[in-house]
Design a protein around this motif. Structure first.
Motif, PDB file in Angstrom:
ATOM      1  N   GLY A   1     -15.171 -24.260   7.970  1.00  0.00           N
ATOM      2  CA  GLY A   1     -15.782 -25.146   6.992  1.00  0.00           C
ATOM      3  C   GLY A   1     -15.094 -25.075   5.644  1.00  0.00           C
ATOM      4  N   VAL A   2     -15.134 -26.197   4.909  1.00  0.00           N
ATOM      5  CA  VAL A   2     -14.470 -26.290   3.609  1.00  0.00           C
ATOM      6  C   VAL A   2     -15.439 -26.885   2.592  1.00  0.00           C
ATOM      7  CG1 VAL A   2     -12.536 -27.257   2.293  1.00  0.00           C
ATOM      8  CG2 VAL A   2     -12.229 -26.652   4.709  1.00  0.00           C
ATOM      9  N   MET A   3     -15.535 -26.259   1.430  1.00  0.00           N
ATOM     10  CA  MET A   3     -16.203 -26.846   0.270  1.00  0.00           C
ATOM     11  C   MET A   3     -15.148 -27.109  -0.797  1.00  0.00           C
ATOM     12  SD  MET A   3     -19.701 -24.577   0.109  1.00  0.00           S
ATOM     13  CE  MET A   3     -18.835 -23.020   0.382  1.00  0.00           C
TER      14      MET A   3
ATOM     15  N   LEU B   1     -12.897 -38.939   2.273  1.00  0.00           N
ATOM     16  CA  LEU B   1     -14.223 -38.774   2.870  1.00  0.00           C
ATOM     17  C   LEU B   1     -14.185 -39.109   4.361  1.00  0.00           C
ATOM     18  CD1 LEU B   1     -16.536 -40.283   0.098  1.00  0.00           C
ATOM     19  CD2 LEU B   1     -15.976 -37.876   0.493  1.00  0.00           C
ATOM     20  N   ALA B   2     -13.489 -40.173   4.709  1.00  0.00           N
ATOM     21  CA  ALA B   2     -13.416 -40.594   6.118  1.00  0.00           C
ATOM     22  C   ALA B   2     -12.701 -39.574   6.995  1.00  0.00           C
ATOM     23  CB  ALA B   2     -12.716 -41.948   6.219  1.00  0.00           C
ATOM     24  N   SER B   3     -11.894 -38.728   6.374  1.00  0.00           N
ATOM     25  CA  SER B   3     -11.178 -37.711   7.147  1.00  0.00           C
ATOM     26  C   SER B   3     -12.075 -36.550   7.550  1.00  0.00           C
ATOM     27  CB  SER B   3      -9.974 -37.194   6.357  1.00  0.00           C
ATOM     28  OG  SER B   3     -10.378 -36.341   5.283  1.00  0.00           O
ATOM     29  N   GLY B   4     -13.341 -36.549   7.078  1.00  0.00           N
ATOM     30  CA  GLY B   4     -14.272 -35.531   7.530  1.00  0.00           C
ATOM     31  C   GLY B   4     -15.004 -34.791   6.428  1.00  0.00           C
ATOM     32  N   PHE B   5     -15.212 -35.451   5.281  1.00  0.00           N
ATOM     33  CA  PHE B   5     -15.877 -34.804   4.153  1.00  0.00           C
ATOM     34  C   PHE B   5     -17.052 -35.658   3.648  1.00  0.00           C
ATOM     35  CE2 PHE B   5     -11.878 -32.660   4.319  1.00  0.00           C
ATOM     36  CZ  PHE B   5     -12.192 -31.357   3.955  1.00  0.00           C
TER      37      PHE B   5
ATOM     38  N   GLY C   1     -18.969 -30.526   9.081  1.00  0.00           N
ATOM     39  CA  GLY C   1     -19.610 -29.483   9.877  1.00  0.00           C
ATOM     40  C   GLY C   1     -20.597 -28.636   9.095  1.00  0.00           C
ATOM     41  N   LEU C   2     -20.569 -28.749   7.764  1.00  0.00           N
ATOM     42  CA  LEU C   2     -21.490 -27.975   6.915  1.00  0.00           C
ATOM     43  C   LEU C   2     -22.719 -28.769   6.497  1.00  0.00           C
ATOM     44  CD1 LEU C   2     -18.915 -26.228   4.526  1.00  0.00           C
ATOM     45  CD2 LEU C   2     -20.011 -25.254   6.556  1.00  0.00           C
ATOM     46  N   ILE C   3     -22.828 -30.012   6.911  1.00  0.00           N
ATOM     47  CA  ILE C   3     -23.897 -30.887   6.413  1.00  0.00           C
ATOM     48  C   ILE C   3     -25.281 -30.280   6.633  1.00  0.00           C
ATOM     49  CG2 ILE C   3     -25.091 -33.067   6.849  1.00  0.00           C
ATOM     50  CD1 ILE C   3     -22.416 -34.422   7.094  1.00  0.00           C
ATOM     51  N   ASP C   4     -25.522 -29.714   7.803  1.00  0.00           N
ATOM     52  CA  ASP C   4     -26.854 -29.182   8.105  1.00  0.00           C
ATOM     53  C   ASP C   4     -27.230 -27.997   7.222  1.00  0.00           C
ATOM     54  OD1 ASP C   4     -27.187 -31.084  10.042  1.00  0.00           O
ATOM     55  OD2 ASP C   4     -26.699 -29.766  11.724  1.00  0.00           O
TER      56      ASP C   4
END
Length: 251
Positions: A138-140, A178-182, A223-226
């Motif tokens: 995961g990345v922030m 954002l579309a790349s997965g963020f 993947g960190l949304i939850d």
């Protein structure tokens, strides 16, 4: 876990305007700074309980980033590994067992968009760099990303359409990131919230009129949304032309 990001527009000036008191009040686990405008040895911050990591620009009094963290990272990386973009102290990456934390001071396209091509190259390289990190864990991502993404993100979109930070090109590149997965964490929680800004020009009483832009962000890989809990903009905190932004996450 609380994370704070703040473009202080000169840390030595911010220290004279109660930076340390604000730092202590916010009591973040991670505190990320942009535009520190420092060289090594020009400031000695006493921040008990925090590890300090600094990336300085080669040009004196310009740009620069820092991260203060309560938890020592596994590794620290300065820049993206690309000489063209790594001389201005704009990027720091901390690695932890479960995630990466990246702070960025994205280049401004400048007056008459003189640096738009440089900015475009940065945006492409930055997206690729973050993608490589996100493939591992995961990345922030936080910082002054120098773009207001949508019309809702600035007070006067029509008159600023083609201005640095709100060109079609910069906005499109942010959409691609954002579309790349963020995920833009503030919009995740507050998709329709208006008049929420993080930067105001020093001119024309812009902050008094809340004529601002939202250009400071926390992004999280999808993947960190939850695990996201909240995102905040501390518009009541002064000391810079930007205000701090916050991410609360359970990790």
């Amino acid at each position: 876990m609380k994370l704070i990001s703040w473009n202080v527009n000169g840390l030595r000036a911010a220290v004279k305007h109660d930076f340390v008191a604000t730092f202590n009040q916010l009591n973040a686990d991670f505190f990320c700074l942009q535009e520190t405008k420092l060289q090594a040895g020009q400031i000695d911050l006493d921040l008990p309980g925090y590890h300090q990591y600094w990336n300085y620009a080669e040009k004196k009094g310009y740009s620069g980033t820092a991260i203060f963290t309560k938890t020592k990272p596994l590794s620290v990386t300065y820049g993206m590994g690309i000489d063209e973009y790594d001389t201005e102290g704009r990027l720091i990456t901390l690695e932890y067992p479960a995630f990466y934390l990246v702070t960025s001071y994205t280049p401004n396209s400048g007056q008459q968009l003189k640096r738009l091509d440089f900015r475009s190259g940065w945006d492409n390289a930055f997206k690729n760099y973050l993608g490589q990190l996100a493939a591992k864990k995961g990345v922030m991502v936080c910082g002054d990303l120098n773009v207001a993404h949508e019309k809702i993100d600035l007070k006067n979109p029509q008159s600023n359409h083609h201005a640095a930070g709100f060109t079609d090109q910069e906005r499109h590149q942010f959409t691609k990131l954002l579309a790349s997965g963020f995920t833009d964490t503030f919009r995740h929680f507050y998709p329709d919230e208006t008049e929420q800004y993080s930067w105001w020009s020093y001119r024309f009483g812009a902050r008094d009129r809340n004529a601002g832009w939202r250009i400071d962000y926390f992004l999280a890989s999808n993947g960190l949304i939850d695990q996201l809990q909240d995102a905040k903009i501390h518009s009541d905190i002064f000391g810079s032309d930007h205000c701090p932004v916050e991410l609360d996450i359970s990790l």
